[in-house]
Design an enzyme around this catalytic site. Structure first.
Site, mmCIF file in Angstrom:
data_model
loop_
_atom_site.group_PDB
_atom_site.id
_atom_site.type_symbol
_atom_site.label_atom_id
_atom_site.label_comp_id
_atom_site.label_asym_id
_atom_site.label_seq_id
_atom_site.Cartn_x
_atom_site.Cartn_y
_atom_site.Cartn_z
ATOM 1 N N SER A 269 -17.678 -28.644 -0.056
ATOM 2 C CA SER A 269 -16.622 -29.048 0.873
ATOM 3 C C SER A 269 -17.200 -30.004 1.896
ATOM 4 C CB SER A 269 -16.046 -27.834 1.605
ATOM 5 O OG SER A 269 -15.388 -28.272 2.782
ATOM 6 N N HIS B 215 -14.737 -31.011 -2.805
ATOM 7 C CA HIS B 215 -13.548 -30.435 -2.175
ATOM 8 C C HIS B 215 -13.237 -31.202 -0.882
ATOM 9 C CE1 HIS B 215 -10.964 -26.859 -1.389
ATOM 10 N NE2 HIS B 215 -11.353 -26.949 -0.128
ATOM 11 N N ASP C 199 -11.012 -31.333 2.343
ATOM 12 C CA ASP C 199 -10.136 -30.529 3.193
ATOM 13 C C ASP C 199 -9.268 -31.428 4.055
ATOM 14 O OD1 ASP C 199 -10.687 -27.725 2.649
ATOM 15 O OD2 ASP C 199 -12.729 -28.193 3.284
ATOM 16 N N MET D 103 -6.312 -31.666 6.734
ATOM 17 C CA MET D 103 -5.636 -30.843 7.752
ATOM 18 C C MET D 103 -4.780 -31.722 8.658
ATOM 19 S SD MET D 103 -8.762 -28.390 8.879
ATOM 20 C CE MET D 103 -9.972 -27.770 7.698
ATOM 21 N N HIS E 241 -7.546 -30.215 -0.940
ATOM 22 C CA HIS E 241 -6.947 -28.977 -0.441
ATOM 23 C C HIS E 241 -6.069 -29.362 0.751
ATOM 24 C CE1 HIS E 241 -7.839 -24.865 1.739
ATOM 25 N NE2 HIS E 241 -6.572 -25.003 1.405
ATOM 26 N N MET F 109 -4.054 -28.647 3.604
ATOM 27 C CA MET F 109 -3.670 -27.660 4.626
ATOM 28 C C MET F 109 -2.709 -28.356 5.568
ATOM 29 S SD MET F 109 -7.429 -26.017 5.130
ATOM 30 C CE MET F 109 -8.214 -27.432 4.384
ATOM 31 N N MET G 173 -8.154 -18.056 -0.354
ATOM 32 C CA MET G 173 -8.879 -18.296 0.904
ATOM 33 C C MET G 173 -9.560 -17.007 1.351
ATOM 34 S SD MET G 173 -8.447 -21.475 1.651
ATOM 35 C CE MET G 173 -9.437 -21.394 3.143
ATOM 36 N N GLY H 137 -8.773 -23.882 8.429
ATOM 37 C CA GLY H 137 -8.788 -24.705 9.637
ATOM 38 C C GLY H 137 -10.189 -25.134 10.052
ATOM 39 N N PHE H 138 -11.155 -24.257 9.798
ATOM 40 C CA PHE H 138 -12.511 -24.561 10.256
ATOM 41 C C PHE H 138 -13.549 -24.099 9.238
ATOM 42 C CE2 PHE H 138 -9.744 -24.103 13.873
ATOM 43 C CZ PHE H 138 -10.012 -25.251 14.602
ATOM 44 N N GLY H 139 -14.664 -24.805 9.211
ATOM 45 C CA GLY H 139 -15.779 -24.381 8.363
ATOM 46 C C GLY H 139 -16.638 -23.370 9.111
ATOM 47 N N GLY H 140 -17.569 -22.784 8.387
ATOM 48 C CA GLY H 140 -18.565 -21.929 9.014
ATOM 49 C C GLY H 140 -18.062 -20.592 9.538
ATOM 50 N N ASP I 264 -12.612 -20.076 -1.339
ATOM 51 C CA ASP I 264 -12.922 -21.016 -0.262
ATOM 52 C C ASP I 264 -13.048 -20.273 1.065
ATOM 53 O OD1 ASP I 264 -13.074 -23.213 1.423
ATOM 54 O OD2 ASP I 264 -11.098 -24.019 0.912
ATOM 55 N N GLY I 265 -14.230 -20.355 1.654
ATOM 56 C CA GLY I 265 -14.450 -19.782 2.975
ATOM 57 C C GLY I 265 -15.607 -18.800 2.995
ATOM 58 N N GLY I 266 -16.692 -19.188 3.677
ATOM 59 C CA GLY I 266 -17.832 -18.283 3.819
ATOM 60 C C GLY I 266 -18.609 -18.043 2.543
ATOM 61 N N GLY J 188 -19.058 -25.167 2.144
ATOM 62 C CA GLY J 188 -19.247 -26.210 3.150
ATOM 63 C C GLY J 188 -20.578 -26.042 3.853
HETATM 64 C C1 DX5 Z 1 -11.507 -24.041 5.653
HETATM 65 C C2 DX5 Z 1 -11.638 -25.016 4.532
HETATM 66 C C3 DX5 Z 1 -12.860 -24.796 3.747
HETATM 67 C C4 DX5 Z 1 -14.150 -24.939 4.526
HETATM 68 C C5 DX5 Z 1 -15.126 -23.914 4.036
HETATM 69 O O1 DX5 Z 1 -10.321 -24.258 6.291
HETATM 70 O O2 DX5 Z 1 -10.539 -24.935 3.658
HETATM 71 O O3 DX5 Z 1 -12.905 -25.610 2.589
HETATM 72 O O4 DX5 Z 1 -14.739 -26.191 4.437
HETATM 73 O O5 DX5 Z 1 -16.246 -23.987 4.826
HETATM 74 P P1 DX5 Z 1 -17.422 -22.930 4.749
HETATM 75 O O6 DX5 Z 1 -17.959 -22.974 3.358
HETATM 76 O O7 DX5 Z 1 -18.395 -23.438 5.761
HETATM 77 O O8 DX5 Z 1 -16.827 -21.589 5.093
HETATM 78 ZN ZN ZN Z 2 -10.765 -25.921 1.637
#
Ligand code: DX5
Ligand code: ZN
Length: 224
Positions: free
Chosen positions: A17, A42, A44, A46, A75, A77, A146, A151-154, A181-183, A203
């Site tokens: 991502s 990927h 993202d 938004m 993706h 969002m 999900m 909305g946010f990475g990490g 997707d996520g974590g 990501g």
């Molecule tokens: C979150 C995104 C994800 C995000 C995942 O809203 O849809 O694609 O980049 O990031 P990580 O892998 O850091 O959780």
């Molecule tokens: Zn995503």
């Protein structure tokens, strides 16, 4: 024009991502992950409305397309995916994943996406039950579960949301990709692969590391 296809189900794909990449050097970041042998990336998207963050739009995707041969997995969002899907297709994305939470006629929208020449993904937020996609899942090319609030990475991986992967896999069988997707990192990868995920979005676990290639290989090893 090169036809880019969603990798056939049956393989585990690491899907970086770019949300965690250096946005000022996106083309270089894509070149590095392509070197690691990933097939897809990927994107993202938004809108600051469906989620409380804003990222990139079609003009950036269009320029990235000139620099990369990777399969672009978008993706969306965004609150109105129907309105913006044509612009993203024109810009060069190969798959569009929309959120079930904002689409009243998902079967129709999947048909529209196929008609535009892209594959279609359907996404579930952590609190959305699998029931919401049960009737239309077989029409999609990929179901995205999900494991964080979008909305946010990490962010921290939500275990209860990951458990839905198993139900989704039971519904769609082996022929449709189940993306998560996520974590996702080396610790959570064995959990989601065990539940039946085959498309691993990551990501921070990739772009948060100095050596992106080693990070991708570590996730691959953890998936085995
Ligand atoms: C979150 C995104 C994800 C995000 C995942 O809203 O849809 O694609 O980049 O990031 P990580 O892998 O850091 O959780
Ligand atoms: Zn995503």
């Amino acid at each position: 024009m090169i036809k880019r296809r969603l990798p056939k189900p049956g393989t585990i794909e690491v899907n970086p991502s770019i949300l965690a990449a250096d946005f000022a050097r996106l083309a270089d970041e894509l070149a590095v992950v392509e070197k690691a042998g990933v097939k897809m990336v990927h994107l993202d998207i938004m809108d600051g409305h469906f989620v409380p963050n804003i990222t990139i739009g079609p003009p950036v995707v269009e320029k990235l397309r000139e620099h990369s041969n990777l399969f672009f997995d978008a993706h969306l969002m965004i609150t109105d995916p129907r309105k913006y899907a044509p612009a993203f297709v024109k810009a060069g994305v190969n798959n569009i994943t929309f959120h079930i939470e904002v689409e009243k006629k998902p079967a129709e929208f999947i048909r529209i996406l196929h008609g535009m020449g892209v594959t279609a993904g359907v996404c579930l937020n952590p609190e959305t039950p699998v029931k919401a996609i049960e009737k239309i899942a077989h029409l999609a090319d990929m179901i995205l579960v999900m494991t964080v609030h979008p909305g946010f990475g990490g962010q921290k991986f939500i275990v209860s949301a990951a458990k839905k992967i198993r139900t989704v896999r039971n519904i769609v069988g082996p022929k449709i990709r189940v993306e998560v997707d996520g974590g996702i990192d080396v610790k959570t990868t064995p959990i989601v692969v065990g539940y039946g995920a085959d498309t691993l979005v990551a990501g921070r676990a990739i772009f948060g590391e100095k050596n992106r290639i080693a990070a991708i290989n570590a996730i691959r090893r953890a998936s085995k």
